[in-house]
Design a protein around this motif. Structure first.
Motif, PDB file in Angstrom:
ATOM      1  N   ARG A   1      31.052  76.890 -34.761  1.00 27.51           N
ATOM      2  CA  ARG A   1      30.513  78.049 -35.459  1.00 27.51           C
ATOM      3  C   ARG A   1      30.767  79.300 -34.638  1.00 27.51           C
ATOM      4  O   ARG A   1      30.678  79.267 -33.417  1.00 27.51           O
ATOM      5  CB  ARG A   1      29.013  77.875 -35.702  1.00 27.51           C
ATOM      6  N   GLY A   2      31.090  80.394 -35.325  1.00 30.83           N
ATOM      7  CA  GLY A   2      31.388  81.641 -34.633  1.00 30.83           C
ATOM      8  C   GLY A   2      32.836  81.677 -34.182  1.00 30.83           C
ATOM      9  O   GLY A   2      33.680  80.908 -34.657  1.00 30.83           O
ATOM     10  N   PRO A   3      33.179  82.595 -33.256  1.00 29.90           N
ATOM     11  CA  PRO A   3      34.564  82.670 -32.763  1.00 29.90           C
ATOM     12  C   PRO A   3      34.992  81.331 -32.155  1.00 29.90           C
ATOM     13  O   PRO A   3      34.297  80.774 -31.315  1.00 29.90           O
ATOM     14  CB  PRO A   3      34.498  83.773 -31.697  1.00 29.90           C
ATOM     15  N   MET A   4      36.138  80.840 -32.601  1.00 27.81           N
ATOM     16  CA  MET A   4      36.598  79.519 -32.163  1.00 27.81           C
ATOM     17  C   MET A   4      37.663  79.667 -31.086  1.00 27.81           C
ATOM     18  O   MET A   4      38.807  80.042 -31.365  1.00 27.81           O
ATOM     19  CB  MET A   4      37.134  78.719 -33.348  1.00 27.81           C
ATOM     20  N   GLY A   5      37.261  79.389 -29.863  1.00 26.57           N
ATOM     21  CA  GLY A   5      38.186  79.383 -28.750  1.00 26.57           C
ATOM     22  C   GLY A   5      38.613  77.962 -28.431  1.00 26.57           C
ATOM     23  O   GLY A   5      38.617  77.076 -29.289  1.00 26.57           O
ATOM     24  N   LEU A   6      38.960  77.719 -27.187  1.00 25.15           N
ATOM     25  CA  LEU A   6      39.517  76.427 -26.796  1.00 25.15           C
ATOM     26  C   LEU A   6      38.592  75.233 -27.063  1.00 25.15           C
ATOM     27  O   LEU A   6      39.041  74.225 -27.617  1.00 25.15           O
ATOM     28  CB  LEU A   6      39.911  76.470 -25.314  1.00 25.15           C
ATOM     29  N   PRO A   7      37.297  75.283 -26.688  1.00 27.18           N
ATOM     30  CA  PRO A   7      36.454  74.104 -26.913  1.00 27.18           C
ATOM     31  C   PRO A   7      36.367  73.699 -28.383  1.00 27.18           C
ATOM     32  O   PRO A   7      36.225  72.509 -28.690  1.00 27.18           O
ATOM     33  CB  PRO A   7      35.086  74.550 -26.381  1.00 27.18           C
ATOM     34  N   ALA A   8      36.471  74.664 -29.303  1.00 24.27           N
ATOM     35  CA  ALA A   8      36.387  74.340 -30.728  1.00 24.27           C
ATOM     36  C   ALA A   8      37.589  73.549 -31.218  1.00 24.27           C
ATOM     37  O   ALA A   8      37.540  72.953 -32.294  1.00 24.27           O
ATOM     38  CB  ALA A   8      36.245  75.624 -31.543  1.00 24.27           C
ATOM     39  N   LEU A   9      38.663  73.534 -30.443  1.00 25.01           N
ATOM     40  CA  LEU A   9      39.874  72.812 -30.829  1.00 25.01           C
ATOM     41  C   LEU A   9      39.962  71.450 -30.152  1.00 25.01           C
ATOM     42  O   LEU A   9      41.029  70.854 -30.049  1.00 25.01           O
ATOM     43  CB  LEU A   9      41.111  73.654 -30.502  1.00 25.01           C
ATOM     44  N   THR A  10      38.835  70.974 -29.696  1.00 30.66           N
ATOM     45  CA  THR A  10      38.768  69.642 -29.095  1.00 30.66           C
ATOM     46  C   THR A  10      37.746  68.799 -29.844  1.00 30.66           C
ATOM     47  O   THR A  10      36.879  69.309 -30.553  1.00 30.66           O
ATOM     48  CB  THR A  10      38.369  69.696 -27.612  1.00 30.66           C
ATOM     49  N   THR A  11      37.869  67.503 -29.677  1.00 29.46           N
ATOM     50  CA  THR A  11      36.857  66.568 -30.135  1.00 29.46           C
ATOM     51  C   THR A  11      36.477  65.718 -28.919  1.00 29.46           C
ATOM     52  O   THR A  11      36.671  66.151 -27.781  1.00 29.46           O
ATOM     53  CB  THR A  11      37.372  65.724 -31.317  1.00 29.46           C
ATOM     54  N   ARG A  12      35.943  64.558 -29.136  1.00 29.01           N
ATOM     55  CA  ARG A  12      35.501  63.762 -27.983  1.00 29.01           C
ATOM     56  C   ARG A  12      35.878  62.302 -28.153  1.00 29.01           C
ATOM     57  O   ARG A  12      36.072  61.799 -29.256  1.00 29.01           O
ATOM     58  CB  ARG A  12      33.986  63.879 -27.823  1.00 29.01           C
ATOM     59  N   LYS A  13      36.023  61.644 -27.026  1.00 29.96           N
ATOM     60  CA  LYS A  13      36.189  60.199 -26.978  1.00 29.96           C
ATOM     61  C   LYS A  13      35.084  59.622 -26.104  1.00 29.96           C
ATOM     62  O   LYS A  13      34.673  60.251 -25.116  1.00 29.96           O
ATOM     63  CB  LYS A  13      37.535  59.821 -26.347  1.00 29.96           C
ATOM     64  N   TYR A  14      34.640  58.425 -26.456  1.00 28.47           N
ATOM     65  CA  TYR A  14      33.730  57.697 -25.577  1.00 28.47           C
ATOM     66  C   TYR A  14      34.541  56.628 -24.848  1.00 28.47           C
ATOM     67  O   TYR A  14      35.177  55.777 -25.468  1.00 28.47           O
ATOM     68  CB  TYR A  14      32.600  57.056 -26.380  1.00 28.47           C
ATOM     69  N   LEU A  15      34.549  56.707 -23.526  1.00 28.62           N
ATOM     70  CA  LEU A  15      35.294  55.763 -22.701  1.00 28.62           C
ATOM     71  C   LEU A  15      34.308  54.831 -22.014  1.00 28.62           C
ATOM     72  O   LEU A  15      33.423  55.279 -21.267  1.00 28.62           O
ATOM     73  CB  LEU A  15      36.124  56.513 -21.657  1.00 28.62           C
ATOM     74  N   MET A  16      34.455  53.532 -22.290  1.00 29.41           N
ATOM     75  CA  MET A  16      33.538  52.541 -21.719  1.00 29.41           C
ATOM     76  C   MET A  16      34.274  51.687 -20.681  1.00 29.41           C
ATOM     77  O   MET A  16      35.398  51.249 -20.911  1.00 29.41           O
ATOM     78  CB  MET A  16      32.975  51.650 -22.820  1.00 29.41           C
ATOM     79  N   SER A  17      33.630  51.450 -19.574  1.00 30.90           N
ATOM     80  CA  SER A  17      34.204  50.639 -18.502  1.00 30.90           C
ATOM     81  C   SER A  17      33.201  49.566 -18.097  1.00 30.90           C
ATOM     82  O   SER A  17      32.050  49.883 -17.738  1.00 30.90           O
ATOM     83  CB  SER A  17      34.548  51.524 -17.309  1.00 30.90           C
ATOM     84  N   GLY A  18      33.633  48.313 -18.192  1.00 31.42           N
ATOM     85  CA  GLY A  18      32.710  47.230 -17.889  1.00 31.42           C
ATOM     86  C   GLY A  18      33.298  46.199 -16.933  1.00 31.42           C
ATOM     87  O   GLY A  18      34.354  46.395 -16.347  1.00 31.42           O
ATOM     88  N   ASN A  19      32.586  45.094 -16.836  1.00 30.54           N
ATOM     89  CA  ASN A  19      32.998  44.001 -15.954  1.00 30.54           C
ATOM     90  C   ASN A  19      32.760  42.678 -16.661  1.00 30.54           C
ATOM     91  O   ASN A  19      32.145  41.765 -16.128  1.00 30.54           O
ATOM     92  CB  ASN A  19      32.212  44.072 -14.636  1.00 30.54           C
ATOM     93  N   GLY A  20      33.230  42.633 -17.928  1.00 32.06           N
ATOM     94  CA  GLY A  20      33.083  41.411 -18.710  1.00 32.06           C
ATOM     95  C   GLY A  20      31.874  41.397 -19.624  1.00 32.06           C
ATOM     96  O   GLY A  20      31.528  40.342 -20.193  1.00 32.06           O
ATOM     97  N   GLN A  21      31.191  42.552 -19.807  1.00 32.41           N
ATOM     98  CA  GLN A  21      30.009  42.579 -20.662  1.00 32.41           C
ATOM     99  C   GLN A  21      30.356  42.185 -22.103  1.00 32.41           C
ATOM    100  O   GLN A  21      31.397  42.588 -22.615  1.00 32.41           O
ATOM    101  CB  GLN A  21      29.361  43.978 -20.660  1.00 32.41           C
TER     102      GLN A  21
END
Length: 422
Positions: free
Chosen positions: A400-420
């Protein structure tokens, strides 16, 4: 570089596929590599200003022949200074932090699984816009810095200018790590090309329309690709009973006359009856001195000679000129109600020395940008320190509002485990 308009059939899907492939390469580049490319583009644009101006003159002459409105011609027109300005805009984007790869938050679950929320590029952006050639550069710079490929579809009125600008951009990219296919330009005035963009959900991640209400509505109502909606600016200034006269008049003049043809210019001024009664001679003098045409309610007409009676359309109109609608109210709530009905959720301002009134205005007015004792003209990516903006969003989801660099990104969830396992 040819200055001839290209009206041949284009393969929009093939361009979208090329952009998607380039986006994968682009997403893997370092911030330094992207910054080097943007600097190269800025230098190339400045060095090629003469050929860009030649192309722009072709479009301007066509506009004169078609009797385009003055505001439209202003948005279409380039000068050497404007080219230098949007080249500088690219250098300003270079100075900004690269949001891609930022870890927004992280935590560890009870089972030991580690979770990171990371910013990533959207992928491929489709940009549909009208007469402003600077958007070609601004959108390209922000897209590339944020790791996105971009497909540009400008209006037919600026096609010659935009085609040459993109040719120059491709020349600049040839000397960098960014493939030129990351910037696609649909060099056609065929409306079918635009319609194709609407349905390229397989290859395009988001569409951003930037222009008048008819363009924006066409994209929002017809696209199957997700849309980041930018909005028209029916921006209001409310002059409260306790407004400082000098501040009010100065802000009003700036918001209305600095650049009347842009979306953050004021189109309506709402004035408390007491302030109007005490200061309408100074207000009238200010309007006259700056050539502002008044469309007012009945109380305005009774006090200001030469004003025309505002019709329903005037309260909703984005004039983009030196016309302004003027309404007199008896209390703050009435001003807020008027903005609720006619505002476009872009930018709204209150001028007052009463902090309680300002807080009420800020709390209850629904808009992307709200101002207390300041001009609406600051709703701009450059003015707010974002660098060149890709547009001003008036919607509430994602950005919302002026769209700079952060507005042109989305997100990923990165999970790191040990056999869970679950």
């Amino acid at each position: 570089m040819s200055l001839v308009k290209e009206n041949h059939k284009v393969n929009v899907e093939q361009q979208a596929i090329q952009a998607k492939m380039a986006a994968k390469i682009l997403s893997a580049l370092t911030t330094e590599e992207k910054n080097e490319a943007l600097t190269s583009l800025a230098d190339k644009l400045e060095s090629k200003y003469e050929v860009i101006l030649q192309a722009n003159e072709v479009d301007l002459q066509n506009g004169r022949e078609q009797n385009f409105e003055e505001a439209f011609m202003d948005r279409l027109s380039l000068t050497k200074e404007r080219i230098v300005d949007f080249a500088q805009g690219l250098r300003d984007v270079v100075k900004l932090d690269d949001p891609t790869g930022d870890i927004m938050t992280n935590w560890t679950l009870e089972n030991g699984l580690k979770v990171e929320e990371v910013r990533v590029p959207l992928g491929v952006i489709g940009m549909i816009y009208e007469a402003r050639p600077n958007v070609t550069v601004d959108a390209t710079g922000l897209a590339l810095k944020s790791g996105n490929a971009i497909i540009l579809k400008g209006g037919s009125s600026a096609i010659t200018t935009n085609k040459v600008i993109v040719d120059v951009i491709h020349e600049g990219l040839a000397e960098t790590k960014i493939p030129k296919e990351a910037v696609q330009f649909i060099a056609s005035t065929d409306r079918e090309a635009t319609k194709q963009l609407f349905t390229m959900k397989k290859h395009i991640d988001v569409l951003i329309p930037r222009g008048g209400a008819s363009l924006i509505n066409a994209v929002v109502n017809n696209a199957t690709v997700p849309v980041l909606e930018t909005g028209v600016g029916n921006c209001h200034i409310y002059i409260d009973r306790e407004a400082d006269v000098d501040k009010a008049l100065s802000i009003l003049v700036n918001a209305k006359t600095d650049r009347p043809a842009v979306c953050n210019a004021a189109e309506t001024v709402i004035i408390h009856q007491d302030w109007f009664t005490n200061n309408h001679p100074a207000l009238l003098s200010t309007f006259n001195d700056h050539g502002i045409a008044i469309h007012g309610d009945e109380r305005v007409l009774a006090a200001i000679p030469g004003a025309s009676l505002a019709q329903e359309k005037d309260w909703a109109n984005e004039y983009l000129s030196l016309d302004i609608a003027v309404k007199i109210v008896d209390h703050l709530d009435e001003a807020i109600d008027h903005i609720d009905i006619y505002g476009t959720k872009h930018s709204e301002a209150i001028i007052t020395e009463n902090n309680d009134a300002a807080k009420t205005f800020m709390r209850f007015v629904d808009a992307a940008a709200l101002y207390h004792n300041a001009s609406t003209r600051f709703t701009d990516g450059g003015a707010l320190g974002f660098g060149a903006e890709i547009g001003i969003s008036t919607q509430k989801l994602h950005a919302r509002g002026p769209m700079g660099l952060p507005a042109l990104t989305t997100r990923k969830y990165l999970m790191s485990g040990n056999g869970q396992i679950r």
